[in-house]
Each structure stands twice: as C-alpha cells, then as structure tokens.
Design a protein around this motif. Structure first.
Motif, PDB file in Angstrom:
ATOM      1  N   THR A   1       0.868  -1.168   0.000  1.00  0.00           N
ATOM      2  CA  THR A   1       0.000   0.000   0.000  1.00  0.00           C
ATOM      3  C   THR A   1       0.908   1.222   0.000  1.00  0.00           C
ATOM      4  OG1 THR A   1      -1.622  -1.259   1.276  1.00  0.00           O
ATOM      5  CG2 THR A   1      -1.924   1.113   1.186  1.00  0.00           C
ATOM      6  N   GLU A   2       0.713   2.102  -0.996  1.00  0.00           N
ATOM      7  CA  GLU A   2       1.650   3.204  -1.194  1.00  0.00           C
ATOM      8  C   GLU A   2       0.929   4.541  -1.404  1.00  0.00           C
ATOM      9  OE1 GLU A   2       5.053   0.972  -3.786  1.00  0.00           O
ATOM     10  OE2 GLU A   2       3.193   1.509  -4.837  1.00  0.00           O
ATOM     11  N   TRP A   3       1.640   5.611  -1.053  1.00  0.00           N
ATOM     12  CA  TRP A   3       1.197   6.963  -1.360  1.00  0.00           C
ATOM     13  C   TRP A   3       1.603   7.297  -2.795  1.00  0.00           C
ATOM     14  CZ3 TRP A   3      -1.972   9.734   1.472  1.00  0.00           C
ATOM     15  CH2 TRP A   3      -2.051   9.511   2.840  1.00  0.00           C
ATOM     16  N   TRP A   4       0.704   7.945  -3.524  1.00  0.00           N
ATOM     17  CA  TRP A   4       0.995   8.435  -4.867  1.00  0.00           C
ATOM     18  C   TRP A   4       0.451   9.850  -5.001  1.00  0.00           C
ATOM     19  CZ3 TRP A   4       3.699   6.271  -8.909  1.00  0.00           C
ATOM     20  CH2 TRP A   4       4.151   4.957  -8.699  1.00  0.00           C
ATOM     21  N   LEU A   5       1.135  10.654  -5.794  1.00  0.00           N
ATOM     22  CA  LEU A   5       0.728  12.028  -6.064  1.00  0.00           C
ATOM     23  C   LEU A   5       0.427  12.188  -7.545  1.00  0.00           C
ATOM     24  CD1 LEU A   5       0.576  15.146  -5.373  1.00  0.00           C
ATOM     25  CD2 LEU A   5       3.006  15.210  -5.965  1.00  0.00           C
ATOM     26  N   HIS A   6      -0.744  12.725  -7.863  1.00  0.00           N
ATOM     27  CA  HIS A   6      -1.015  13.133  -9.244  1.00  0.00           C
ATOM     28  C   HIS A   6      -0.474  14.557  -9.337  1.00  0.00           C
ATOM     29  CE1 HIS A   6      -3.615  14.699 -12.604  1.00  0.00           C
ATOM     30  NE2 HIS A   6      -2.923  13.707 -13.141  1.00  0.00           N
ATOM     31  N   ALA A   7       0.703  14.700  -9.941  1.00  0.00           N
ATOM     32  CA  ALA A   7       1.435  15.970  -9.933  1.00  0.00           C
ATOM     33  C   ALA A   7       0.665  17.142 -10.543  1.00  0.00           C
ATOM     34  CB  ALA A   7       2.791  15.793 -10.606  1.00  0.00           C
ATOM     35  N   PRO A   8      -0.006  16.988 -11.693  1.00  0.00           N
ATOM     36  CA  PRO A   8      -0.699  18.152 -12.264  1.00  0.00           C
ATOM     37  C   PRO A   8      -1.793  18.732 -11.366  1.00  0.00           C
ATOM     38  CG  PRO A   8      -0.415  16.476 -13.936  1.00  0.00           C
ATOM     39  CD  PRO A   8      -0.022  15.848 -12.623  1.00  0.00           C
ATOM     40  N   SER A   9      -2.455  17.890 -10.578  1.00  0.00           N
ATOM     41  CA  SER A   9      -3.536  18.390  -9.733  1.00  0.00           C
ATOM     42  C   SER A   9      -3.126  18.531  -8.273  1.00  0.00           C
ATOM     43  CB  SER A   9      -4.762  17.471  -9.824  1.00  0.00           C
ATOM     44  OG  SER A   9      -4.467  16.195  -9.276  1.00  0.00           O
TER      45      SER A   9
END
Length: 100
Positions: free
Chosen positions: A52-60
C-alpha cells in the motif's frame, strides 16, 4: 503506455504520477527516538507482494493511495486516502519556528 487510475482525475498516463513511499504507521514524533523516526521516513520493507503506497497526481496536487504488486508492478486498485485516514495530525509549531 502505462495507465494509472487517479481516484480524482480518472485514468492518466503514469508519467503524471510521483511515488510517495509505503503507507506505514507513523511513530509518535514527540516520544520516538531519532532512529525510529529515521526508520519511518527513510526505509521501507521492500518486500515482494502487494504493498500500500502513497501516490501524487502531480498536475492536480492530489495525494491518494494505491495497492501495487512489487514483482509485476501491477496496480491492483487506487483510492482516496480518507478510506484509511479519518484524522489529520498537526505537528506542534515551536515558538521560534512560528512565522509572524
């Protein structure tokens, strides 16, 4: 092209995302040792299997959680962090760090 499903923005090209590390239990920053804090911040289990991991949608600027198999790199599912976390942790600000 690899596609990841962002819970907010829908299916997007994987190049739009930034990996944020494994989701793990944060130690109490007021009582843990420096070694415990460093272990939490800098190290991961690095095990083969579903993590289970953290992810970032960079544009938003949207942070979310994904379950991913580390051997196949298959993304099992993605979901909003509110499904796991229902409280926000506020780090205390020391007087000398406060911005006036």
């Amino acid at each position: 092209m690899k596609i990841m499903n962002c819970p907010l923005n829908g299916p997007r090209n994987i190049s739009e995302f930034v990996h944020g590390g494994e989701v793990s239990q944060m130690p109490d920053p007021n009582s843990c040792s420096d070694m415990e804090w460093a272990d939490y911040v800098f190290y991961s289990d690095n095990a083969i299997g579903i993590v289970t991991e953290w992810w970032l949608h960079a544009p938003s600027g949207y942070w979310f959680i994904a379950e991913r198999h580390t051997a196949s790199d298959e993304i099992i599912r993605t979901f909003d962090a509110s499904e796991i976390f229902n409280q926000r942790y506020e780090f205390p600000i020391k007087a000398e760090e406060a911005v006036v």
